[in-house]
Design a protein around this motif. Structure first.
Motif, PDB file in Angstrom:
ATOM      1  N   LYS A 124       0.826  -1.234  -0.097  1.00 48.60           N
ATOM      2  CA  LYS A 124       0.003   0.009   0.197  1.00 48.60           C
ATOM      3  C   LYS A 124       0.678   1.182  -0.011  1.00 48.60           C
ATOM      4  CE  LYS A 124      -4.163  -1.698   2.279  1.00 48.60           C
ATOM      5  NZ  LYS A 124      -3.855  -3.005   2.487  1.00 48.60           N
ATOM      6  N   TYR A 125       0.197   2.296  -0.376  1.00 45.73           N
ATOM      7  CA  TYR A 125       1.020   3.737  -0.023  1.00 45.73           C
ATOM      8  C   TYR A 125      -0.233   4.506   0.168  1.00 45.73           C
ATOM      9  CZ  TYR A 125      -0.526   4.108  -4.936  1.00 45.73           C
ATOM     10  OH  TYR A 125      -1.377   4.286  -6.059  1.00 45.73           O
ATOM     11  N   SER A 126       0.402   5.971   0.653  1.00 50.16           N
ATOM     12  CA  SER A 126      -1.064   6.711   1.183  1.00 50.16           C
ATOM     13  C   SER A 126      -2.135   6.950   0.222  1.00 50.16           C
ATOM     14  CB  SER A 126      -0.421   8.166   1.591  1.00 50.16           C
ATOM     15  OG  SER A 126      -1.418   8.826   2.243  1.00 50.16           O
ATOM     16  N   ASN A 127      -3.362   6.961   0.801  1.00 54.38           N
ATOM     17  CA  ASN A 127      -4.540   7.111  -0.028  1.00 54.38           C
ATOM     18  C   ASN A 127      -4.515   8.417  -0.750  1.00 54.38           C
ATOM     19  OD1 ASN A 127      -4.827   8.598   2.652  1.00 54.38           O
ATOM     20  ND2 ASN A 127      -6.808   9.211   1.666  1.00 54.38           N
ATOM     21  N   ILE A 212      -7.954  13.900   2.860  1.00 50.22           N
ATOM     22  CA  ILE A 212      -7.014  14.587   4.009  1.00 50.22           C
ATOM     23  C   ILE A 212      -7.305  13.949   5.353  1.00 50.22           C
ATOM     24  CG2 ILE A 212      -6.568  16.555   5.393  1.00 50.22           C
ATOM     25  CD1 ILE A 212      -6.198  18.140   2.827  1.00 50.22           C
ATOM     26  N   MET A 213      -8.925  13.894   5.554  1.00 49.63           N
ATOM     27  CA  MET A 213      -9.491  13.512   6.979  1.00 49.63           C
ATOM     28  C   MET A 213      -9.079  11.638   6.879  1.00 49.63           C
ATOM     29  SD  MET A 213     -10.738  15.519   8.747  1.00 49.63           S
ATOM     30  CE  MET A 213     -12.283  14.776   9.682  1.00 49.63           C
ATOM     31  N   HIS A 214      -8.887  11.132   5.568  1.00 46.91           N
ATOM     32  CA  HIS A 214      -8.629   9.752   5.488  1.00 46.91           C
ATOM     33  C   HIS A 214      -7.120   9.524   5.914  1.00 46.91           C
ATOM     34  CE1 HIS A 214     -12.111   8.714   2.542  1.00 46.91           C
ATOM     35  NE2 HIS A 214     -12.446   8.595   3.693  1.00 46.91           N
ATOM     36  N   PHE A 215      -6.346  10.454   5.507  1.00 47.85           N
ATOM     37  CA  PHE A 215      -4.962  10.435   5.420  1.00 47.85           C
ATOM     38  C   PHE A 215      -4.404   9.851   6.801  1.00 47.85           C
ATOM     39  CE2 PHE A 215      -0.881  12.603   6.633  1.00 47.85           C
ATOM     40  CZ  PHE A 215      -0.094  11.998   5.404  1.00 47.85           C
ATOM     41  N   PHE A 216      -4.981  10.260   8.150  1.00 46.60           N
ATOM     42  CA  PHE A 216      -4.496   9.722   9.204  1.00 46.60           C
ATOM     43  C   PHE A 216      -4.765   8.218   9.580  1.00 46.60           C
ATOM     44  CE2 PHE A 216      -4.989  14.188   9.002  1.00 46.60           C
ATOM     45  CZ  PHE A 216      -3.914  14.806   9.534  1.00 46.60           C
ATOM     46  N   TRP A 282     -15.698   5.801   4.579  1.00 54.38           N
ATOM     47  CA  TRP A 282     -14.674   4.801   4.987  1.00 54.38           C
ATOM     48  C   TRP A 282     -14.541   3.928   3.978  1.00 54.38           C
ATOM     49  CZ3 TRP A 282     -10.513   6.442   7.223  1.00 54.38           C
ATOM     50  CH2 TRP A 282     -10.676   7.513   8.138  1.00 54.38           C
ATOM     51  N   ASP A 283     -15.751   3.590   3.307  1.00 46.16           N
ATOM     52  CA  ASP A 283     -15.762   2.602   2.306  1.00 46.16           C
ATOM     53  C   ASP A 283     -15.027   2.916   1.069  1.00 46.16           C
ATOM     54  OD1 ASP A 283     -17.467   0.846   3.612  1.00 46.16           O
ATOM     55  OD2 ASP A 283     -19.270   1.732   2.830  1.00 46.16           O
TER      56      ASP A 283
END
Ligand code: BYC
Length: 329
Positions: A124-127, A212-216, A282-283
């Protein structure tokens, strides 16, 4: 390779903590509790090694893939000075990947294995890097807010337990804080500019807010690895704690510029001291990190192309005695 075991063997055998020598585990955990660093030559549980390899490798991939959305703006940045600054930033990000790959290599996985796992879609790598930077304002928002998020995460984790990762993070943070100033300057320029520039930066913020909210990472209750990583001081704060720290620092700065957070529920609850917001989708996050985002295919194909076309450079560097002729295409 870890001794005679390949990374795949480790993944399959993944010795559980209970199967390790209890005396060694106790000594290892006491060292971490005492705030000492674990170094590559020290004994460590397989699971600690596996978790760190996973996290550092994903971080390295994020830096190298993260160079792509902003990289597309180098030739189109408004003005020569901004082109130069962006080029330097993108170059820094690729340098961060090199530091992180080196830190991950100390745990036994080779760089070749890591690169293969990236381009084959296994790692994986950052969303955030699976979204396009549509306008110049998108590149400004990335440089300001994604680098800000990265700093919140990396300054915290640079106090962690694994020496090579912490040292790499410390150095990366110095450069990231410079990127943050560059990004902030670009956003301020747009937000205090013409109505068209203001609209452009607001639209970019709207596009990037959810990523950005997902990033964490997922909320703590959905996080798979946090508990173990906190116990071993690889993560010094949970995903929700990092998200809250970011909101605390940056929501006021965004509001100060007269920009609107695209979430009407965003507010600080003064009783709890926590920011309240609409839960991001989150999906969508899961789809994106598992390969089905707007740019996943494009990002990996650029990396595959770079690997393929750059092979002769690597061969030339590694075998200095041989003569190579660069392919024409
Ligand atoms: N994106 O149990 P959880 C930069 C995955 S680059 C993708 O909470 P953990 C920049 C997670 O891997 C800086 N996947 O995981 C560069 C796990 O999947 P697996 C990037 C994510 O590890 C260029 C699953 O979800 N920063 O700033 O405890 C230009 C469950 O999650 C994400 C780092 O890499 C995500 N956002 O915590 C500009 C920091 N979140 O592996 C800027 C280092 C979660 O089980 N990494 N997942 O298949 C970390 O701090 C932690 O790994 C995370 C996640 C906080 C991201």
């Amino acid at each position: 390779m870890y001794g005679n075991l390949s990374v795949i063997d480790i993944d399959n055998q993944g010795k559980k903590l209970e199967q390790e020598d209890p005396a060694k585990v106790a000594e290892f955990e006491a060292k971490i509790a005492a705030g000492k660093k674990i170094e590559p030559q020290d004994w460590m549980p397989w699971e600690y090694r596996r978790q760190l390899t996973r996290m550092i490798e994903q971080h390295a991939h994020s830096e190298i893939i993260g160079a792509l959305p902003e990289g597309t703006w180098i030739t189109r940045a408004p003005g020569f000075r901004r082109k130069l600054a962006l080029m330097a930033k993108v170059q820094d990000e690729v340098g961060h990947a090199q530091l992180l790959y080196s830190a991950a290599e100390t745990l036994g996985k080779t760089r070749e294995e890591m690169v293969n796992d990236l381009i084959n879609g296994k790692s994986k790598y950052s969303n955030v890097f699976n979204y396009p930077a549509i306008t110049w304002a998108d590149s400004a928002i990335i440089a300001w807010l994604i680098d800000a998020g990265a700093i919140v995460n990396q300054v915290t984790n640079s106090k962690g337990s694994y020496g090579p990762y912490c040292r790499a993070l410390e150095r990366i943070c110095y450069e990231e804080s410079f990127h943050l100033k560059y990004g902030h300057d670009n956003v301020v320029h747009l937000a205090t500019g013409t109505p068209t520039q203001r609209q452009m930066v607001q639209e970019a913020l709207n596009r990037w807010w959810e990523p950005i909210m997902h990033f964490f990472g997922p909320p703590d209750k959905m996080s798979v690895h946090t508990e173990k990583l906190e116990r071993w001081k690889v993560k010094l704060a949970s995903n929700d704690q990092m998200r809250q720290a970011f909101l605390d620092m940056y929501i006021p700065k965004i509001w100060e510029l007269g920009l609107t957070i695209p979430d009407p529920a965003m507010r600080k609850n003064n009783d709890t001291g926590r920011w309240e917001y609409t839960e991001p989708d989150w999906d969508e996050f899961k789809r994106v990190i598992n390969g089905d985002g707007p740019c996943n295919e494009e990002r990996l194909s650029v990396r595959r192309y770079a690997e393929e076309k750059g092979k002769w450079v690597k061969r030339a560097l590694l075998n200095k005695q041989e003569r190579y002729v660069a392919p024409l295409a």
